[in-house]
Motif scaffolding. Structure first.
Motif, PDB file in Angstrom:
ATOM      1  N   ILE B 276      47.768  31.904  35.278  1.00 25.83           N
ATOM      2  CA  ILE B 276      46.409  31.354  35.253  1.00 25.83           C
ATOM      3  C   ILE B 276      46.260  30.429  36.456  1.00 25.83           C
ATOM      4  O   ILE B 276      47.172  29.687  36.790  1.00 25.83           O
ATOM      5  CB  ILE B 276      46.171  30.540  33.952  1.00 25.83           C
ATOM      6  N   SER B 277      45.104  30.474  37.131  1.00 23.60           N
ATOM      7  CA  SER B 277      44.918  29.626  38.302  1.00 23.60           C
ATOM      8  C   SER B 277      44.650  28.190  37.874  1.00 23.60           C
ATOM      9  O   SER B 277      44.341  27.914  36.723  1.00 23.60           O
ATOM     10  CB  SER B 277      43.773  30.144  39.158  1.00 23.60           C
ATOM     11  N   ARG B 279      42.187  26.085  38.535  1.00 20.49           N
ATOM     12  CA  ARG B 279      40.868  25.739  38.026  1.00 20.49           C
ATOM     13  C   ARG B 279      40.502  26.553  36.785  1.00 20.49           C
ATOM     14  O   ARG B 279      39.442  26.359  36.203  1.00 20.49           O
ATOM     15  CB  ARG B 279      39.808  25.843  39.111  1.00 20.49           C
ATOM     16  N   GLY B 280      41.400  27.453  36.385  1.00 22.57           N
ATOM     17  CA  GLY B 280      41.222  28.159  35.132  1.00 22.57           C
ATOM     18  C   GLY B 280      41.218  27.206  33.961  1.00 22.57           C
ATOM     19  O   GLY B 280      40.759  27.531  32.865  1.00 22.57           O
TER      20      GLY B 280
END
Lengths: 414, 301
Positions: B276-277, B279-280
């Protein structure tokens, strides 16, 4: 770990954004939520498969129109290299954004649609790439899947491009041709099994091994950016000259000359918060301390004693016009070279080069957006440029409109 | 001894120092926007390096939403004191009171949008002409489009379709009175670059970045910190979990990740393998496809 800066260029719909999406996707640089967002956005547009270009076309206006308006910067790394890609727009009206992206890159990837071959924008972008003296160029013949991966078509385009090369190229420029399909993933990260006739590297393996020349090999230039004078406390009497070494290198003991004043001194130390350096190389942000207390201000240029550039108030240069308002021949502009600003007036437009026809036109009296011309400047103060050809960092400058404050042009000293 | 490899590209530090010095040289009243997160902590170190041995010649500005993690505020005050920096704090609550603003309600309510109002008011109050921010282009697709020197009009707005060309490393900071420039010295850094830098520089960071026990609840598949600032539904059960935060925003809009990472190297390894990134975990970005672009246009950080 080193950093490689790349820019992409090519006409609209040549698949630049898809190519970058593919590089990220196949190197597993996209995370689950980013992929999910791409899927949702693709579905919303009624697409059957994931549109990788939606990753870089980040502005609403870009997604609406399916085009790239401004440069997007994309990052990914492999084992030993960090890559910064400037994904630049293909439309002719956004050429100035393409130049913004390309000006900082060490490798230019020019995409060509295998169906259409070399088109106007391929010419323009290669012309600009050469103007910027980008030494490593990759010509990526994309959409090979749409021409049945045909060897002959690829060679036709390659030889078409070779013609451009003999017109615009320069000595020392390397051009690598790669047949690819960004959509299908052929020769982007993995070597394609559909083009066994091609023996060269995939795009990624080329980017991983390509070596670029460093500015360290040029004459030493240090534009003074900031005068460091703490004035109080422990370092009350400290006086240093901060800046980033533009080219070459400096060492303590070097005999230097400050331009414009011509005053001479010796470097006593090169300071950073992490300690003193034995040598400051091109690209390093440092603070120089000199033996003598001389008058130096921002905009001055520190050079070595026997490597003086010539200060000129009249000089020739190539100028690329970047503003929607055409050049005002009667007006004065602010010329910014490094940290030095002076007023400048365009004395003469020698000729304008049309990248489409290769024709030189000498009947022009002004410059419009994206025009590239040979011009002659007159400035209020002396400008200490090297020729851009010999020294990129000290050979380039910008023009600022003093009324609008916009950056209206970029110049390359002859 | 822990094995340590220097993975931070030195070129990025040189570039950032260059940009920060350019701000001090070209502007009359610069300020560094400080959130207490890892990116702004990195900026503070870079600013110290840019002007060493002289002190940093501009203050820090913190827009306090009142919904911060207490650990962040405690850290902020300590850093400012130890480093001898000047700090200005402006409160979103004051903006709400003064302008009689209705706050968002509902379970996704946050003060994220209101921060912009307080920020623009502070810029006007002090006459700041350049605001240095820790935004990175790799964070989000609209940020990927931003210049290093990004001009904002008198209303703080960003005109994404007509940005100034930025050639080579030549920065043009000329503006009209009332306009300001947002400056992003770590534009070209990735999340991992920042962590490698924190490791290399041995920077202190707020404790919430490390694994700890916290009261949390699960919403939309993410782990949320429980606090007075959130409204929890009946079926959202509050449980203690071992978590850490990957990004530091408000308690009302920053999700946690389950993690045992208690040192920087483990955090780095964790991010490397993350699916997951960064800013996710930010609810504020998820409101719509163009959430960030729209906020930026209005003057957000």
């Amino acid at each position: 770990m080193d950093v490689l800066r790349i820019s992409t260029a090519g006409s609209v719909d040549d698949g630049k954004s898809t190519l970058i999406g593919r590089l990220l996707y196949d190197t597993h640089s996209l995370t689950q939520d980013q992929l999910h967002a791409l899927e949702v956005a693709s579905e919303r547009r009624g697409l059957d498969s994931m549109d990788l270009s939606l990753f870089t076309d980040g502005l609403t206006a870009e997604r609406e129109q399916g085009i790239t308006i401004d440069v997007a910067h994309i990052y990914f790394s492999t084992e030993n290299r960090k890559f910064i890609i400037a994904d630049t727009p293909g439309h002719v009206e956004y050429t100035r954004n393409m130049i913004t992206g390309a000006s900082n890159s060490q490798v230019a990837v020019i995409l060509i649609d295998a169906r259409h071959g070399v088109v106007e924008q391929s010419r323009r972008h290669y012309f600009i790439t050469s103007l910027l003296r980008i030494e490593q160029v990759v010509v990526c013949v994309n959409k090979m899947d749409l021409v049945d991966y045909e060897e002959q078509r690829y060679y036709e385009i390659a030889s078409e491009f070779q013609e451009l090369r003999s017109a615009f190229g320069f000595e020392g420029q390397q051009v690598q041709f790669i047949p690819a399909s960004a959509l299908k993933g052929d020769n982007i990260v993995h070597k394609s099994d559909k083009m066994s006739w091609y023996e060269g590297p995939s795009l990624l393996s080329f980017l991983q091994q390509v070596q670029v020349k460093k500015d360290e090999e040029q004459l030493a230039r240090f534009p003074v950016q900031w005068i460091n004078r703490p004035k109080e406390g422990e370092f009350r009497d400290y006086r240093g000259y901060s800046g980033k070494v533009a080219s070459g290198d400096f060492q303590p003991g070097d005999q230097i000359v400050v331009l414009n004043s011509g005053q001479r001194s010796t470097i006593t130390s090169i300071d950073t918060m992490d300690g003193q350096l034995k040598v400051a190389k091109a690209g390093e942000s440092v603070t120089l301390v000199l033996k003598d207390d001389i008058d130096i201000s921002r905009g001055d240029l520190i050079v070595k004693e026997n490597e003086l550039p010539e200060g000129k108030r009249q000089f020739a240069s190539t100028l690329c016009w970047l503003d929607k308002e055409p050049l005002n021949r009667a007006g004065k502009y602010i010329l910014q070279h490094g940290h030095f600003r002076t007023l400048a007036k365009l004395e003469n437009i020698n000729y304008l080069t049309d990248p489409q026809t290769l024709k030189k036109r000498d009947d022009v009296d002004t410059l419009r957006l994206n025009d590239i011309a040979q011009v002659h400047f007159k400035t209020a103060g002396p400008v200490y440029t090297d020729s851009f050809e010999k020294n990129k960092a000290n050979g380039s400058f910008i023009l600022i409109d003093p009324q609008t404050n916009a950056t209206v042009g970029v110049g390359f000293a002859s | 001894m822990e094995k340590y490899i220097d993975n931070h590209p030195k070129a990025l530090e040189n570039e950032a120092i260059y940009i920060i010095r350019e701000v001090a040289a070209q502007f009359e009243k610069p300020v560094l926007l400080f959130s207490g997160g890892k990116d702004s902590i990195t900026l503070v170190r870079l600013a110290q390096k840019a002007f060493y041995p002289a002190p940093v010649p501009f203050p820090l500005l913190h827009i306090d939403t009142g919904h911060n993690f207490p650990e962040t505020i405690e850290f902020r005050d300590r850093l400012v004191k130890e480093a001898g920096l000047k700090l200005i704090v402006r409160h979103v609550q004051d903006t709400i009171d003064r302008k009689n603003i209705k706050e968002e309600t509902g379970k996704y309510a946050s003060r994220n949008m209101l921060q912009t109002t307080t920020l623009l008011d502070s810029i006007e109050e002090f006459g700041f002409d350049a605001c240095i921010g820790g935004a990175r282009r790799d964070e989000e697709k609209a940020r990927a489009k931003e210049r290093i020197f990004s001009v904002r009009d008198d209303f703080g707005q960003w005109n994404a379709k007509d940005q100034r060309p930025e050639l080579f490393d030549i920065l043009n900071g000329r503006i009209h009175k009332g306009e300001n420039v947002r400056v992003f010295p770590i534009s070209n850094w990735t999340e991992l670059d920042v962590w490698h830098y924190i490791q290399k520089e041995k920077l202190e960071i707020p404790s919430i970045y490390y694994s700890h026990q916290r009261d949390t609840f699960v919403r939309d598949g993410m782990i949320w910190p429980f606090s007075d600032f959130v409204t929890v539904d009946e079926d959202e059960k509050i449980e203690q979990r071992t978590v850490r935060f990957r990004t530091v925003g408000d308690m009302s809009c920053t999700a946690a990740v389950a993690s045992e990472a208690s040192d920087i190297q483990t955090i780095i390894d964790e991010i490397r393998s993350a699916i997951i990134s960064e800013r996710g975990a930010r609810m504020d970005d998820k409101r719509s496809e163009a959430a960030m672009e729209n906020r930026k246009k209005e003057g957000y950080f």
